[in-house]
Design a protein around this motif. Structure first.
Motif, mmCIF file in Angstrom:
data_model
loop_
_atom_site.group_PDB
_atom_site.id
_atom_site.type_symbol
_atom_site.label_atom_id
_atom_site.label_comp_id
_atom_site.label_asym_id
_atom_site.label_seq_id
_atom_site.Cartn_x
_atom_site.Cartn_y
_atom_site.Cartn_z
ATOM 1 N N GLY A 23 0.891 -1.245 0.198
ATOM 2 C CA GLY A 23 0.068 -0.013 0.073
ATOM 3 C C GLY A 23 0.955 1.337 -0.028
ATOM 4 O O GLY A 23 2.158 1.313 0.099
ATOM 5 N N PRO A 24 0.228 2.301 -0.065
ATOM 6 C CA PRO A 24 1.086 3.462 -0.364
ATOM 7 C C PRO A 24 1.857 3.740 1.059
ATOM 8 O O PRO A 24 3.063 4.223 1.191
ATOM 9 N N GLN A 25 1.581 3.450 2.233
ATOM 10 C CA GLN A 25 2.269 3.652 3.382
ATOM 11 C C GLN A 25 2.210 2.200 4.177
ATOM 12 O O GLN A 25 3.454 1.636 4.292
ATOM 13 N N THR A 26 1.293 1.810 4.840
ATOM 14 C CA THR A 26 0.977 0.668 5.496
ATOM 15 C C THR A 26 -0.127 -0.408 5.120
ATOM 16 O O THR A 26 -1.033 0.212 4.665
ATOM 17 N N PRO A 27 0.117 -1.480 5.465
ATOM 18 C CA PRO A 27 -1.223 -2.306 5.106
ATOM 19 C C PRO A 27 -2.426 -1.968 5.879
ATOM 20 O O PRO A 27 -2.090 -1.351 7.346
ATOM 21 N N ALA A 28 -3.601 -2.074 5.580
ATOM 22 C CA ALA A 28 -4.757 -1.461 6.208
ATOM 23 C C ALA A 28 -5.116 -2.325 7.591
ATOM 24 O O ALA A 28 -5.459 -1.807 8.422
ATOM 25 N N THR A 29 -5.006 -3.682 7.347
ATOM 26 C CA THR A 29 -5.229 -4.755 8.151
ATOM 27 C C THR A 29 -3.977 -5.622 8.234
ATOM 28 O O THR A 29 -3.219 -5.801 7.436
ATOM 29 N N LEU A 30 -4.231 -6.418 9.432
ATOM 30 C CA LEU A 30 -3.185 -7.792 9.491
ATOM 31 C C LEU A 30 -3.478 -8.625 8.455
ATOM 32 O O LEU A 30 -2.562 -9.112 7.899
ATOM 33 N N GLU A 31 -4.715 -8.829 8.058
ATOM 34 C CA GLU A 31 -4.965 -9.720 6.853
ATOM 35 C C GLU A 31 -4.384 -9.193 5.652
ATOM 36 O O GLU A 31 -3.576 -9.964 5.118
ATOM 37 N N ALA A 32 -4.490 -7.974 5.313
ATOM 38 C CA ALA A 32 -3.761 -7.436 4.001
ATOM 39 C C ALA A 32 -2.300 -7.613 4.427
ATOM 40 O O ALA A 32 -1.496 -7.831 3.357
ATOM 41 N N SER A 33 -1.810 -7.533 5.484
ATOM 42 C CA SER A 33 0.020 -7.639 5.539
ATOM 43 C C SER A 33 0.193 -8.803 5.375
ATOM 44 O O SER A 33 1.179 -9.290 4.706
ATOM 45 N N ALA A 34 -0.550 -9.932 5.967
ATOM 46 C CA ALA A 34 -0.325 -11.515 5.539
ATOM 47 C C ALA A 34 -0.613 -11.750 4.178
ATOM 48 O O ALA A 34 0.499 -12.486 3.663
ATOM 49 N N ASP A 35 -1.471 -11.208 3.531
ATOM 50 C CA ASP A 35 -1.760 -11.476 2.026
ATOM 51 C C ASP A 35 -0.538 -10.952 1.284
ATOM 52 O O ASP A 35 0.062 -11.539 0.487
ATOM 53 N N ALA A 36 -0.104 -9.839 1.866
ATOM 54 C CA ALA A 36 1.069 -9.116 1.067
ATOM 55 C C ALA A 36 2.250 -10.173 1.241
ATOM 56 O O ALA A 36 3.197 -10.380 0.275
ATOM 57 N N ALA A 37 2.465 -10.373 2.374
ATOM 58 C CA ALA A 37 3.761 -11.327 2.669
ATOM 59 C C ALA A 37 3.871 -12.708 1.801
ATOM 60 O O ALA A 37 4.724 -12.939 1.334
ATOM 61 N N LEU A 38 2.341 -13.070 1.575
ATOM 62 C CA LEU A 38 2.352 -14.327 0.589
ATOM 63 C C LEU A 38 3.081 -14.291 -0.609
ATOM 64 O O LEU A 38 3.501 -15.177 -1.176
ATOM 65 N N THR A 39 2.989 -12.981 -1.244
ATOM 66 C CA THR A 39 3.277 -12.748 -2.517
ATOM 67 C C THR A 39 4.584 -12.062 -2.516
ATOM 68 O O THR A 39 5.556 -12.063 -3.513
ATOM 69 N N ASP A 40 4.916 -11.094 -1.591
ATOM 70 C CA ASP A 40 5.924 -10.214 -1.476
ATOM 71 C C ASP A 40 6.861 -10.198 -0.566
ATOM 72 O O ASP A 40 8.116 -9.312 -0.716
ATOM 73 N N ASP A 41 6.955 -11.090 0.442
ATOM 74 C CA ASP A 41 7.957 -11.104 1.377
ATOM 75 C C ASP A 41 9.277 -11.408 0.793
ATOM 76 O O ASP A 41 9.629 -12.347 0.073
ATOM 77 N N VAL A 42 10.282 -10.632 1.140
ATOM 78 C CA VAL A 42 11.596 -11.071 0.898
ATOM 79 C C VAL A 42 12.500 -10.848 2.104
ATOM 80 O O VAL A 42 13.853 -11.069 1.982
ATOM 81 N N LEU A 43 12.048 -10.549 3.325
ATOM 82 C CA LEU A 43 12.603 -10.652 4.434
ATOM 83 C C LEU A 43 13.232 -11.669 5.196
ATOM 84 O O LEU A 43 14.384 -11.792 5.485
ATOM 85 N N ALA A 44 12.420 -12.871 4.962
ATOM 86 C CA ALA A 44 12.759 -14.032 5.614
ATOM 87 C C ALA A 44 13.953 -14.759 4.604
ATOM 88 O O ALA A 44 14.951 -15.072 5.059
ATOM 89 N N TRP A 45 13.841 -14.561 3.367
ATOM 90 C CA TRP A 45 14.762 -14.943 2.323
ATOM 91 C C TRP A 45 16.054 -14.146 2.439
ATOM 92 O O TRP A 45 17.021 -14.531 2.736
ATOM 93 N N ASP A 46 16.071 -12.818 2.959
ATOM 94 C CA ASP A 46 17.115 -12.006 3.110
ATOM 95 C C ASP A 46 17.768 -12.374 4.415
ATOM 96 O O ASP A 46 19.107 -12.595 4.397
ATOM 97 N N PHE A 47 17.201 -12.934 5.527
ATOM 98 C CA PHE A 47 17.816 -13.319 6.629
ATOM 99 C C PHE A 47 18.505 -14.656 6.089
ATOM 100 O O PHE A 47 19.811 -14.812 6.569
ATOM 101 N N VAL A 48 17.996 -15.489 5.755
ATOM 102 C CA VAL A 48 18.591 -16.808 5.458
ATOM 103 C C VAL A 48 19.452 -16.892 4.567
ATOM 104 O O VAL A 48 20.510 -17.387 4.459
ATOM 105 N N GLU A 49 19.176 -15.902 3.317
ATOM 106 C CA GLU A 49 20.439 -15.932 2.435
ATOM 107 C C GLU A 49 21.597 -15.204 3.018
ATOM 108 O O GLU A 49 22.821 -15.536 2.953
ATOM 109 N N GLY A 50 21.454 -14.039 3.949
ATOM 110 C CA GLY A 50 22.454 -13.331 4.359
ATOM 111 C C GLY A 50 23.328 -14.120 5.312
ATOM 112 O O GLY A 50 24.609 -14.110 5.553
ATOM 113 N N ILE A 51 22.738 -14.765 6.100
ATOM 114 C CA ILE A 51 23.474 -15.532 7.411
ATOM 115 C C ILE A 51 24.123 -16.883 6.717
ATOM 116 O O ILE A 51 25.276 -17.185 7.223
#
Lengths: 460, 460
Positions: A23-51
């Motif tokens: 979204g423009p700033q933050t996801p409106a709801t927890l559900e929107a945040s979880a849904d966004a993670a399903l397609t867009d998360d790169v943070l978990a990958w970044d952690f495991v790739e990095g370490i």
């Protein structure tokens, strides 16, 4: 540290990219945040790739684990976690040395072997002795006292892939107690078929233990192709003894320091007991600790961030990246001892690879059926069913069990986990980014829901 | 030898079981024999199981290859082959020593490496130097003269699985000539991404070579997960140099003796040129030589036996299990030199694993279209199509090329071949018995047809 800092600056980009995607700033709801993670998360990958790239293997109690903890501390700080710390504790540390195995007669050829944790040393000259085969721990247990004097015991039990990992309980005892039983019957050493489901020349290591009063013997695991070869040798050799030369030169380092890495998303009401999300930062030494358990740390940390993306949660979310899990849950025990008087609202752990979550269970289905049902309903859209069992939690949330607290299990698909578990093959390329994101989405949903729950989570 | 004899006695059972399965005494026709092989052959499996279990690795020119040749001689005799011999020749032999690689900075961790054949030694203390990445042999070739002085060159080109194995020609040059080019530009050592399609911590070895006048340097292959990790390090390190410590201590043994194992099914008219069916008995040292090329030897020997099961063939079928293929076709050259004056009717080789045959080609489609079409029609029932190319034959039938003779290629499915090729993972468990039997059936059909062909096979 210069490179690390640079890499970590880059690592903060994914969060930004994610926030944009949601979204423009933050996801409106927890559900929107979880849904966004399903397609867009790169943070978990970044952690495991990095370490796995910048640190690699992180054996408990060694300087490599220390580098891993330092890296995780820096990553948590760079990603905006509060109260980041590395809480030290002491432990006993064992490290491997040279390890070779070869059949000396009647069919000379080299085998791939690795020592099990707490194995004794053969000395540099090794041990050459006849190998005696047992098809199970029960068969070994049935061997007469003293009957293995001067022999190398071999345990050949097989492991079958299972989605829920339950074959670990079936096949694992060969590793956990086989060497101790063999030693008690006079064996000079023991080797097992790897507790694993693949056929690569990579032994599966892990800890073994010796009963009180039994002197440790050298104990190794053969890769499964080598174990199969040894069994064919028994078939072909008839009454001719099969002789193996085994060289394993591990050593005890005595007491060393490890630590538990912690970090928090501070809640709106820090007086409420926190949600504890755990993983372990150490790994066995032969792989790079990608599926065990870099991925788990990436998943829980990413979920904590995403759960907070829709707004500061009511409760604090505490991330525990435990030290020294692999060699005996030292970190889990130390954390419980240090924090036993600080109530935890609920504990969850990710330590079973990075494949899809397929089942949710809790230990409060009866005591807090409303919350249990709300979680079940919330994760259903990610294909997660609700099991009929009672959650018992992972290795690193001893504190929650010690407090008789609320526990949730999010079961991952373990069908291929034991192809890789405790082998050199535990590397980043084994992680499927799509399944990893499903993990993060489910975790985001569950952690966010728990962190915004006002009442007691386990119920009354 | 006692055990071997016992095992070989057992090994003769499969033939008996096969003969029983095919009819009361012998199969009525060649077709019946081939069809029976498809479902019942156990002879090819027996060969590859036996040699991988009782001998294991068989590096060219070493005592292990000698044990392999002895084993094959005994097996051929036990299975009723005539004129069995081990024809000696001399060769240059190189053997590996210690091999380790580790990143020293900025991201210290160990890598899996193995030396390439003819690699120089780093000495026991190893070489520690900056790594410079090239994404292809062409990029390495374009590096200015002297620009690699004091550096370790790394070549990162990827290999994709292909059914026909053609990517070996694309990816292989990194191994075949990369080290020589790097040496000519001043590099102190070279490492390549393994020429392989898997992601296990098993480097793919194989030979490399250095141009006339270029002093050999230490040359290794990294496993693909380690190569991927190194590339991520380059991505993360920016301008910070990546330093590797490489220890490779191979040595040249000078001239040693190898040999070509031969055996025959003698034809009704031994004055006619024989059908030559070839494979190689040596293997690289890290695996057990199951798919490369124990399976090939099992296939050609089993096919020769089955082709003769319906009645003594017109022509002699000669089995050539060449020595020292892997390190430079020493056996193939020696065989041609020794036998160049003895005309071969037609040559075929099996040296591409044990998966299904999917294509037939010859080099006489135009000169003997009748025979070419009869073979094409005869193998169609096994799912084998006829290609449009001209067969060129495998590495071990130099004699046929030197005689400008008839050649047939029976193409195997190589999709997973380069997952295993020249790795420790070349073990029996990788062989699919059903696909192996399809190989034997097709080979039986083709060899039997050729061995009963009265006229010149390549045509006039």
């Amino acid at each position: 540290m210069h490179r690390l800092a640079l890499a970590l600056a880059a690592a903060s980009l994914p969060t930004f990219a994610f926030a944009q995607a949601a979204g423009p700033q933050t996801p409106a709801t927890l559900e929107a945040s979880a849904d966004a993670a399903l397609t867009d998360d790169v943070l978990a990958w970044d952690f495991v790739e990095g370490i796995t790239t910048e640190v690699g293997p992180r054996q408990a109690g060694t300087e490599a684990e220390k580098r891993g903890r330092d890296w995780a501390v820096a990553w948590l700080n760079a990603n905006g976690f509060a109260n980041v710390a590395d809480e030290p504790f002491e432990m006993d540390t064992w490290v491997r040395g040279t390890e070779t195995a070869e059949i000396v007669s009647p069919y000379p050829q080299p085998f791939h072997v690795a020592a099990l944790g707490t194995s004794a040393s053969t000395g540099n000259r090794g041990i050459t002795a006849e190998v005696v085969e047992f098809d199970s721990v029960a068969a070994l247990q049935a061997a007469p006292e003293g009957s293995l004097k001067g022999k190398i015991a071999y345990i050949s039990n097989n492991m079958t892939p299972t989605q829920d990992g339950s074959q670990y309980g079936f096949a694992g005892p060969a590793r956990w107690v086989g060497a101790g039983i063999a030693a008690s019957k006079g064996a000079v050493a023991s080797v097992i078929k790897s507790v694993g489901t693949d056929y690569h020349r990579n032994p599966h290591v892990g800890g073994t233990s010796f009963p009180e009063g039994v002197k440790p013997i050298p104990a190794g695991a053969l890769s499964n192709p080598d174990a199969a070869n040894l069994e064919r040798m028994f078939d072909r050799a008839g009454d001719t003894p099969i002789t193996m030369k085994l060289v394993l030169t591990p050593r005890d380092l005595g007491t060393t320091t490890s630590g538990n890495v912690v970090g928090e998303i501070v809640g709106r009401d820090p007086s409420l007991p926190p949600v504890l999300v755990a993983c372990h930062i150490d790994s066995w030494d032969l792989g790079t600790g990608a599926i065990d358990d870099g991925a788990g740390c990436g998943i829980v940390a990413a979920a904590a961030k995403h759960a907070a993306a829709a707004g500061q949660p009511l409760r604090t979310i505490r991330v525990l990246m435990a030290g020294a899990e692999e060699t005996g849950l030292w970190g889990s025990e130390a954390y419980s001892k240090a924090h036993i008087d600080e109530p935890i609202a609920v504990g969850l752990e990710s330590d079973f690879g990075a494949d899809r979550i397929w089942k949710f269970e809790s230990n409060f289905a009866k005591s807090n059926p409303d919350l249990h049902k709300r979680i079940a309903a919330a994760v259903a859209r990610f294909g997660v069913s609700t099991g009929t069992g009672v959650a018992t939690g992972g290795a690193d949330i001893n504190i929650v069990r010690d407090q008789n607290g609320a526990i949730i299990d999010l079961s991952q698909d373990g069908t291929r986990y034991f192809d890789l578990h405790h082998t050199p093959d535990d590397t980043l390329d084994k992680i499927d980014p799509e399944q990893l994101r499903q993990n993060v989405a489910v975790w985001t949903q569950v952690v966010g829901l728990l962190a915004n729950e006002p009442g007691p989570i386990k119920g009354q």
